[in-house]
Design an enzyme around this catalytic site. Structure first.
Site, PDB file in Angstrom:
ATOM      1  N   TYR A 198      -2.043  -0.053  10.697  1.00 30.98           N
ATOM      2  CA  TYR A 198      -1.608  -0.458   9.596  1.00 30.98           C
ATOM      3  C   TYR A 198      -0.437   0.236   8.231  1.00 30.98           C
ATOM      4  O   TYR A 198      -0.544  -0.540   7.924  1.00 30.98           O
ATOM      5  CB  TYR A 198      -3.338   0.101   8.970  1.00 30.98           C
ATOM      6  CG  TYR A 198      -3.467  -0.015   7.128  1.00 30.98           C
ATOM      7  CD1 TYR A 198      -3.728  -1.507   7.146  1.00 30.98           C
ATOM      8  CD2 TYR A 198      -3.516   1.338   6.093  1.00 30.98           C
ATOM      9  CE1 TYR A 198      -3.559  -1.540   5.742  1.00 30.98           C
ATOM     10  CE2 TYR A 198      -3.514   0.630   4.107  1.00 30.98           C
ATOM     11  CZ  TYR A 198      -3.944  -1.126   4.360  1.00 30.98           C
ATOM     12  OH  TYR A 198      -3.766  -0.932   3.193  1.00 30.98           O
ATOM     13  N   SER A 242       0.968  -1.628  -0.358  1.00 34.62           N
ATOM     14  CA  SER A 242       0.408  -0.423   0.276  1.00 34.62           C
ATOM     15  C   SER A 242       0.778   0.679   0.243  1.00 34.62           C
ATOM     16  O   SER A 242       2.188   1.040   0.511  1.00 34.62           O
ATOM     17  CB  SER A 242      -0.867   0.216   1.127  1.00 34.62           C
ATOM     18  OG  SER A 242      -1.862   1.375   1.507  1.00 34.62           O
TER      19      SER A 242
HETATM   20  P1  NDP Z   1     -11.714  -5.825   0.422  1.00 30.81           P
HETATM   21  O1  NDP Z   1     -12.098  -5.401   1.663  1.00 30.81           O
HETATM   22  O2  NDP Z   1     -12.082  -5.703  -0.904  1.00 30.81           O
HETATM   23  O3  NDP Z   1     -10.821  -7.197  -0.256  1.00 30.81           O
HETATM   24  C1  NDP Z   1     -10.026  -7.824   0.608  1.00 30.81           C
HETATM   25  C2  NDP Z   1     -10.352  -9.219   0.243  1.00 30.81           C
HETATM   26  O4  NDP Z   1      -8.905  -9.844   1.791  1.00 30.81           O
HETATM   27  C3  NDP Z   1     -11.315  -9.921   0.587  1.00 30.81           C
HETATM   28  O5  NDP Z   1     -10.935 -10.743  -0.579  1.00 30.81           O
HETATM   29  C4  NDP Z   1     -11.290 -11.153   2.041  1.00 30.81           C
HETATM   30  O6  NDP Z   1     -12.082 -11.623   2.072  1.00 30.81           O
HETATM   31  C5  NDP Z   1      -9.769 -11.412   2.087  1.00 30.81           C
HETATM   32  N1  NDP Z   1      -9.011 -11.357   3.588  1.00 30.81           N
HETATM   33  C6  NDP Z   1      -8.876 -10.407   4.757  1.00 30.81           C
HETATM   34  N2  NDP Z   1      -9.161 -10.920   5.911  1.00 30.81           N
HETATM   35  C7  NDP Z   1      -8.726 -12.345   5.305  1.00 30.81           C
HETATM   36  C8  NDP Z   1      -8.455 -13.246   6.221  1.00 30.81           C
HETATM   37  N3  NDP Z   1      -8.128 -13.480   7.567  1.00 30.81           N
HETATM   38  N4  NDP Z   1      -8.478 -14.982   5.613  1.00 30.81           N
HETATM   39  C9  NDP Z   1      -8.111 -14.961   4.340  1.00 30.81           C
HETATM   40  N5  NDP Z   1      -8.529 -13.800   3.229  1.00 30.81           N
HETATM   41  C10 NDP Z   1      -9.160 -11.919   3.907  1.00 30.81           C
HETATM   42  O7  NDP Z   1     -10.627  -4.893  -0.392  1.00 30.81           O
HETATM   43  P2  NDP Z   1      -9.696  -4.842  -0.860  1.00 30.81           P
HETATM   44  O8  NDP Z   1      -9.567  -5.173  -2.236  1.00 30.81           O
HETATM   45  O9  NDP Z   1      -8.788  -3.145  -1.707  1.00 30.81           O
HETATM   46  O10 NDP Z   1      -8.035  -5.209   0.053  1.00 30.81           O
HETATM   47  C11 NDP Z   1      -6.767  -5.973  -0.089  1.00 30.81           C
HETATM   48  C12 NDP Z   1      -5.710  -5.853  -0.326  1.00 30.81           C
HETATM   49  O11 NDP Z   1      -5.053  -4.740  -0.795  1.00 30.81           O
HETATM   50  C13 NDP Z   1      -5.774  -5.359   1.165  1.00 30.81           C
HETATM   51  O12 NDP Z   1      -4.074  -6.174   1.704  1.00 30.81           O
HETATM   52  C14 NDP Z   1      -5.282  -3.611   1.341  1.00 30.81           C
HETATM   53  O13 NDP Z   1      -4.401  -3.872   2.328  1.00 30.81           O
HETATM   54  C15 NDP Z   1      -4.449  -3.682  -0.087  1.00 30.81           C
HETATM   55  N6  NDP Z   1      -5.051  -2.615  -0.405  1.00 30.81           N
HETATM   56  C16 NDP Z   1      -6.251  -1.674  -0.377  1.00 30.81           C
HETATM   57  C17 NDP Z   1      -6.064  -0.306  -0.745  1.00 30.81           C
HETATM   58  C18 NDP Z   1      -7.375   0.171  -1.563  1.00 30.81           C
HETATM   59  O14 NDP Z   1      -7.607   1.430  -0.858  1.00 30.81           O
HETATM   60  N7  NDP Z   1      -8.780  -0.611  -0.767  1.00 30.81           N
HETATM   61  C19 NDP Z   1      -5.184   0.448  -1.229  1.00 30.81           C
HETATM   62  C20 NDP Z   1      -4.065   0.085  -0.626  1.00 30.81           C
HETATM   63  C21 NDP Z   1      -3.587  -1.257  -0.353  1.00 30.81           C
HETATM   64  P3  NDP Z   1     -13.109 -12.728   3.248  1.00 30.81           P
HETATM   65  O15 NDP Z   1     -13.016 -11.911   4.290  1.00 30.81           O
HETATM   66  O16 NDP Z   1     -14.013 -13.389   2.407  1.00 30.81           O
HETATM   67  O17 NDP Z   1     -11.979 -14.152   3.782  1.00 30.81           O
HETATM   68  C1  8X3 Z   2      -4.940   2.199   2.091  1.00 32.52           C
HETATM   69  C2  8X3 Z   2      -4.041   3.014   1.311  1.00 32.52           C
HETATM   70  O1  8X3 Z   2      -4.596   5.557   1.375  1.00 32.52           O
HETATM   71  O2  8X3 Z   2      -6.461   4.503   1.508  1.00 32.52           O
HETATM   72  O3  8X3 Z   2      -4.457   1.037   2.000  1.00 32.52           O
HETATM   73  O4  8X3 Z   2      -5.585   3.832   3.832  1.00 32.52           O
HETATM   74  S1  8X3 Z   2      -4.756   4.257   1.755  1.00 32.52           S
END
Ligand code: NDP
Ligand code: 8X3
Length: 248
Positions: free
Chosen positions: A149, A136
Site C-alpha cells: 500500500y 496518503s
Molecule cells: P472508502 O473505502 O470509504 O472509499 C473508497 C472509494 O474508492 C469508494 O468510493 C470506492 O467505490 C472507490 N473505489 C475503490 N476501488 C475502486 C475501483 N476499482 N474502481 C472504482 N472505484 C473504486 O475509503 P476512503 O474514502 O478513505 O479512500 C479514498 C482515498 O483516500 C483512497 O485513495 C485512499 O487510499 C485514500 N486515503 C485514505 C485514508 C484513510 O485513512 N481513510 C488516508 C489516506 C489516504 P466503489 O467501491 O463503489 O467502487
Molecule cells: C491510509 C493512511 O496511516 O491509515 O492511507 O494507513 S494510514
C-alpha cells in the site's frame, strides 16, 4: 459557477465528502465509482439540495476499456479528483497476499493513470484544468505491514510530481493531498469487511473525518490562477507519523 468536477470513488468516504463540499461550492459534478445505487442516491440528494447538475458514471478504474468507454466522449472537467483507492490486508511483505498486491497497484496506481490519461490530453487542448491526486501519508513515509500500500501511494506521489512537471506549461495545475488516518470505509475494506477490527483502528484518539480532507481539496482548487498548491499532508494531531498513534 459554471465549472465541472469529476470525482472518482465518490460512493464513500473522502470522495463522497468531496462531492458534498464541491456541490456546496457550486460545481457541476460527475461522480464515479462501481456502486451505482450509492452514486445515484448521492446525485439526487446533491442536485436537489444545491440546484446543480450531477451525472453519475459506473466503472472500475482498474479496467482500461471501461475507463475509456465511460470517459472518452466527455469534455475534460475543470477539476479532476483522483480519489478512488484502497488498502487490502496488513502483513509483512513476505507473508503478503499477491492478489491484494495486484488489486492495490491496479487501483491506486494504474487506475489513477488510466483516468488521468483520458483527460490530460483534453485539458492540454483546452489549456486549463486542475488535477487533484489523493495520495496518503503512506506515500510520504512507510509503516510496518503497510509495504505494498505504501509503495502504491509513493507511486501516486511520484506521478503527482511528474504530472505537475509535464502539465504546468499547458496551464494545468496539479495538487497532491496526503491524509493520515481518516475514518471512512477504508479499514473495513482493508480488513475484508471485518467491521469490529476496523473500528479498533480509530479507538482512543481523534481521527480525521472525510470532510477535513474535502475541505482542503476545495481550498486548493479555489486559489487564484497564479497559485498552485503542490502538496498538502493532513494528519490527526494524535498521529505524528505514519503508523504512530497516541491513544488515550
Ligand atoms: P472508502 O473505502 O470509504 O472509499 C473508497 C472509494 O474508492 C469508494 O468510493 C470506492 O467505490 C472507490 N473505489 C475503490 N476501488 C475502486 C475501483 N476499482 N474502481 C472504482 N472505484 C473504486 O475509503 P476512503 O474514502 O478513505 O479512500 C479514498 C482515498 O483516500 C483512497 O485513495 C485512499 O487510499 C485514500 N486515503 C485514505 C485514508 C484513510 O485513512 N481513510 C488516508 C489516506 C489516504 P466503489 O467501491 O463503489 O467502487
Ligand atoms: C491510509 C493512511 O496511516 O491509515 O492511507 O494507513 S494510514
Amino acid at each position: 459557477m459554471n465549472k465541472t468536477a469529476l470525482i472518482t470513488g465518490a460512493s464513500s468516504g473522502i470522495g463522497l465528502a468531496c462531492a458534498e463540499l464541491m456541490a456546496a461550492a457550486g460545481y457541476q459534478l460527475i461522480l464515479t465509482a462501481r456502486r451505482a445505487d450509492r452514486l445515484n442516491e448521492l446525485a439526487a440528494e446533491l442536485a436537489a439540495k444545491h440546484g446543480i447538475g450531477v451525472k453519475t458514471l459506473v466503472f472500475d478504474v482498474r479496467n482500461k476499456q471501461e475507463v475509456a468507454a465511460a470517459l472518452k466522449s466527455l469534455d475534460a472537467p475543470d477539476v479532476l479528483i483522483n480519489n478512488a483507492g484502497l488498502a487490502l490486508g496488513l502483513s509483512h511483505f513476505y507473508a503478503g497476499d499477491t492478489d491484494h498486491w495486484d488489486t492495490m497497484i491496479d487501483t491506486n496506481v494504474k487506475g489513477l493513470l488510466y483516468v488521468s490519461r483520458v483527460f490530460a490530453e483534453k485539458m492540454i487542448a483546452r489549456g486549463s484544468g486542475h488535477i487533484v491526486n489523493v495520495g496518503s501519508i503512506a506515500g510520504k513515509e512507510v509503516y510496518e505491514n503497510g509495504n505494498v500500500y505504501c509503495a502504491s501511494k509513493h507511486a501516486v506521489d511520484a506521478l503527482t510530481k511528474s504530472m505537475r512537471l509535464e502539465l504546468a506549461a499547458h496551464g494545468i495545475k496539479v495538487t497532491g493531498i496526503h491524509p493520515g488516518a481518516v475514518e471512512t470505509e477504508f479499514s473495513i475494506v482493508r480488513f475484508g469487511g471485518d467491521e469490529a477490527r476496523a473500528k479498533k483502528v480509530y479507538e482512543g484518539f481523534e481521527n480525521l473525518v472525510a470532510a477535513d480532507i474535502a475541505d482542503a481539496v476545495v481550498w486548493a482548487v479555489s486559489r487564484p490562477s497564479h497559485v498552485n498548491i503542490n502538496d498538502i499532508v493532513i494528519m490527526p494531531s494524535a498521529q505524528p507519523a505514519a503508523g504512530m498513534v497516541l491513544r488515550k
